[in-house]
Scaffold this motif. Sequence first.
Motif, PDB file in Angstrom:
ATOM      1  N   ASP A   1      -1.319 -10.218 -13.322  1.00  0.00           N
ATOM      2  CA  ASP A   1      -1.326 -10.539 -14.748  1.00  0.00           C
ATOM      3  C   ASP A   1      -2.757 -10.592 -15.288  1.00  0.00           C
ATOM      4  OD1 ASP A   1      -0.064 -10.982 -17.170  1.00  0.00           O
ATOM      5  OD2 ASP A   1      -0.070 -13.168 -16.935  1.00  0.00           O
ATOM      6  N   LEU A   2      -3.495  -9.515 -14.974  1.00  0.00           N
ATOM      7  CA  LEU A   2      -4.875  -9.387 -15.430  1.00  0.00           C
ATOM      8  C   LEU A   2      -4.990  -8.217 -16.404  1.00  0.00           C
ATOM      9  CD1 LEU A   2      -6.912  -9.769 -12.108  1.00  0.00           C
ATOM     10  CD2 LEU A   2      -6.686 -11.441 -13.941  1.00  0.00           C
ATOM     11  N   SER A   3      -6.008  -8.256 -17.229  1.00  0.00           N
ATOM     12  CA  SER A   3      -6.302  -7.132 -18.116  1.00  0.00           C
ATOM     13  C   SER A   3      -6.836  -5.971 -17.285  1.00  0.00           C
ATOM     14  CB  SER A   3      -7.354  -7.544 -19.146  1.00  0.00           C
ATOM     15  OG  SER A   3      -8.597  -7.758 -18.497  1.00  0.00           O
ATOM     16  N   PRO A   4      -6.774  -4.758 -17.824  1.00  0.00           N
ATOM     17  CA  PRO A   4      -7.339  -3.625 -17.077  1.00  0.00           C
ATOM     18  C   PRO A   4      -8.809  -3.825 -16.709  1.00  0.00           C
ATOM     19  CG  PRO A   4      -5.963  -2.824 -18.851  1.00  0.00           C
ATOM     20  CD  PRO A   4      -6.088  -4.326 -19.035  1.00  0.00           C
ATOM     21  N   SER A   5      -9.610  -4.368 -17.640  1.00  0.00           N
ATOM     22  CA  SER A   5     -11.029  -4.561 -17.329  1.00  0.00           C
ATOM     23  C   SER A   5     -11.228  -5.649 -16.277  1.00  0.00           C
ATOM     24  CB  SER A   5     -11.827  -4.873 -18.602  1.00  0.00           C
ATOM     25  OG  SER A   5     -11.373  -6.083 -19.180  1.00  0.00           O
ATOM     26  N   GLY A   6     -10.429  -6.713 -16.339  1.00  0.00           N
ATOM     27  CA  GLY A   6     -10.505  -7.768 -15.332  1.00  0.00           C
ATOM     28  C   GLY A   6     -10.101  -7.253 -13.959  1.00  0.00           C
ATOM     29  N   THR A   7      -9.089  -6.389 -13.952  1.00  0.00           N
ATOM     30  CA  THR A   7      -8.631  -5.805 -12.688  1.00  0.00           C
ATOM     31  C   THR A   7      -9.701  -4.891 -12.110  1.00  0.00           C
ATOM     32  OG1 THR A   7      -6.347  -5.918 -13.458  1.00  0.00           O
ATOM     33  CG2 THR A   7      -6.787  -4.474 -11.587  1.00  0.00           C
ATOM     34  N   GLN A   8     -10.324  -4.078 -12.952  1.00  0.00           N
ATOM     35  CA  GLN A   8     -11.378  -3.179 -12.464  1.00  0.00           C
ATOM     36  C   GLN A   8     -12.546  -3.969 -11.881  1.00  0.00           C
ATOM     37  OE1 GLN A   8     -11.292   0.053 -11.876  1.00  0.00           O
ATOM     38  NE2 GLN A   8      -9.178  -0.019 -12.610  1.00  0.00           N
ATOM     39  N   ALA A   9     -12.898  -5.066 -12.538  1.00  0.00           N
ATOM     40  CA  ALA A   9     -13.990  -5.899 -12.021  1.00  0.00           C
ATOM     41  C   ALA A   9     -13.613  -6.495 -10.661  1.00  0.00           C
ATOM     42  CB  ALA A   9     -14.318  -7.012 -13.017  1.00  0.00           C
ATOM     43  N   LEU A  10     -12.379  -6.970 -10.537  1.00  0.00           N
ATOM     44  CA  LEU A  10     -11.913  -7.533  -9.276  1.00  0.00           C
ATOM     45  C   LEU A  10     -11.906  -6.465  -8.181  1.00  0.00           C
ATOM     46  CD1 LEU A  10      -9.121 -10.025  -8.685  1.00  0.00           C
ATOM     47  CD2 LEU A  10      -8.950  -7.846  -7.550  1.00  0.00           C
TER      48      LEU A  10
ATOM     49  N   LYS B   1       0.826  -1.204   0.000  1.00  0.00           N
ATOM     50  CA  LYS B   1       0.000   0.000   0.000  1.00  0.00           C
ATOM     51  C   LYS B   1       0.861   1.255   0.000  1.00  0.00           C
ATOM     52  CE  LYS B   1      -0.688  -0.366   4.939  1.00  0.00           C
ATOM     53  NZ  LYS B   1      -0.734  -1.672   5.459  1.00  0.00           N
ATOM     54  N   PRO B   2       0.503   2.318  -0.675  1.00  0.00           N
ATOM     55  CA  PRO B   2      -0.603   2.367  -1.620  1.00  0.00           C
ATOM     56  C   PRO B   2      -0.230   1.657  -2.922  1.00  0.00           C
ATOM     57  CG  PRO B   2       0.552   4.459  -1.690  1.00  0.00           C
ATOM     58  CD  PRO B   2       1.216   3.609  -0.630  1.00  0.00           C
ATOM     59  N   LEU B   3      -1.225   1.101  -3.543  1.00  0.00           N
ATOM     60  CA  LEU B   3      -1.019   0.339  -4.774  1.00  0.00           C
ATOM     61  C   LEU B   3      -1.985   0.849  -5.825  1.00  0.00           C
ATOM     62  CD1 LEU B   3       0.592  -2.114  -5.871  1.00  0.00           C
ATOM     63  CD2 LEU B   3      -1.297  -3.545  -5.135  1.00  0.00           C
ATOM     64  N   SER B   4      -1.465   1.126  -7.003  1.00  0.00           N
ATOM     65  CA  SER B   4      -2.332   1.605  -8.075  1.00  0.00           C
ATOM     66  C   SER B   4      -3.041   0.423  -8.734  1.00  0.00           C
ATOM     67  CB  SER B   4      -1.518   2.355  -9.123  1.00  0.00           C
ATOM     68  OG  SER B   4      -0.731   1.444  -9.874  1.00  0.00           O
ATOM     69  N   PRO B   5      -4.203   0.669  -9.333  1.00  0.00           N
ATOM     70  CA  PRO B   5      -4.882  -0.409 -10.058  1.00  0.00           C
ATOM     71  C   PRO B   5      -4.008  -0.999 -11.174  1.00  0.00           C
ATOM     72  CG  PRO B   5      -6.410   1.370  -9.656  1.00  0.00           C
ATOM     73  CD  PRO B   5      -5.049   1.871  -9.239  1.00  0.00           C
ATOM     74  N   GLY B   6      -3.237  -0.160 -11.845  1.00  0.00           N
ATOM     75  CA  GLY B   6      -2.362  -0.648 -12.916  1.00  0.00           C
ATOM     76  C   GLY B   6      -1.284  -1.578 -12.398  1.00  0.00           C
ATOM     77  N   ARG B   7      -0.701  -1.230 -11.264  1.00  0.00           N
ATOM     78  CA  ARG B   7       0.332  -2.074 -10.656  1.00  0.00           C
ATOM     79  C   ARG B   7      -0.279  -3.392 -10.196  1.00  0.00           C
ATOM     80  NH1 ARG B   7       5.815  -0.507  -9.774  1.00  0.00           N
ATOM     81  NH2 ARG B   7       4.961   1.139 -11.023  1.00  0.00           N
ATOM     82  N   LEU B   8      -1.490  -3.337  -9.651  1.00  0.00           N
ATOM     83  CA  LEU B   8      -2.175  -4.561  -9.243  1.00  0.00           C
ATOM     84  C   LEU B   8      -2.430  -5.451 -10.457  1.00  0.00           C
ATOM     85  CD1 LEU B   8      -3.461  -6.234  -6.984  1.00  0.00           C
ATOM     86  CD2 LEU B   8      -5.598  -4.987  -7.404  1.00  0.00           C
ATOM     87  N   ALA B   9      -2.818  -4.847 -11.575  1.00  0.00           N
ATOM     88  CA  ALA B   9      -3.032  -5.615 -12.806  1.00  0.00           C
ATOM     89  C   ALA B   9      -1.751  -6.326 -13.221  1.00  0.00           C
ATOM     90  CB  ALA B   9      -3.518  -4.691 -13.921  1.00  0.00           C
ATOM     91  N   GLN B  10      -0.613  -5.632 -13.112  1.00  0.00           N
ATOM     92  CA  GLN B  10       0.676  -6.255 -13.442  1.00  0.00           C
ATOM     93  C   GLN B  10       0.965  -7.428 -12.522  1.00  0.00           C
ATOM     94  OE1 GLN B  10       3.152  -2.619 -13.198  1.00  0.00           O
ATOM     95  NE2 GLN B  10       4.088  -3.394 -15.069  1.00  0.00           N
ATOM     96  N   LEU B  11       0.780  -7.225 -11.241  1.00  0.00           N
ATOM     97  CA  LEU B  11       1.092  -8.267 -10.262  1.00  0.00           C
ATOM     98  C   LEU B  11       0.242  -9.512 -10.454  1.00  0.00           C
ATOM     99  CD1 LEU B  11       1.464  -5.962  -7.162  1.00  0.00           C
ATOM    100  CD2 LEU B  11       3.277  -7.401  -8.118  1.00  0.00           C
TER     101      LEU B  11
END
Length: 174
Positions: free
Chosen positions: A81-90, A69-79
């Motif tokens: 290995d999800l698409s941006p839309s999959g990460t947003q849904a999660l 923390k803090p963690l950006s949504p983009g960094r979480l997507a990288q970690l």
Amino acid sequence: MPNKQPLTTVWTEPEARDEVLSGHMQNDIVRMMLRQFDVYLEANKHQLARAAGLSLNEYKALEFVLELKPLSPGRLAQLLDLSPSGTQALITRLENAGYLLRKPHPRDGRMTSLYPNQERCKRLMGDMDLPAQQVMQAAAHYNPKQITALYEFLLKSLEHLRQDALDRLKHKTT
């Protein structure tokens, strides 16, 4: 074990270091730290995620947010290995379940950062600590010098692993 040498932070005899860190022991340490711990912790994650009513990716996302923390949504997507839309849904599912909070980044208010909802994550964090309690029970069998040496070894190892992971995140191209 016969001739078991205590862990120390200072080696008084050069031969002692070579003997302790020779051959199979060195390979066993690396295998235990980098593969076996990971395998058994991953198995525990499945159980903890299921008990909390989360998918494994949701659970892992919370682990990353709790640790980085803090963690950006983009960094979480990288970690993950999800698409941006999959990460947003999660993120939305975790936010709706009360586990995550979206707030402006502390240094750049234009960016969104993810934070754990500490109150909602309290029970989950307690469950995450169960393996730690087992490690503490095992550590109780060693003296303070041995624990200090182990701590310093793990701290240095973790520094390298952490830096490598962060460098990979910075240079990942996808």
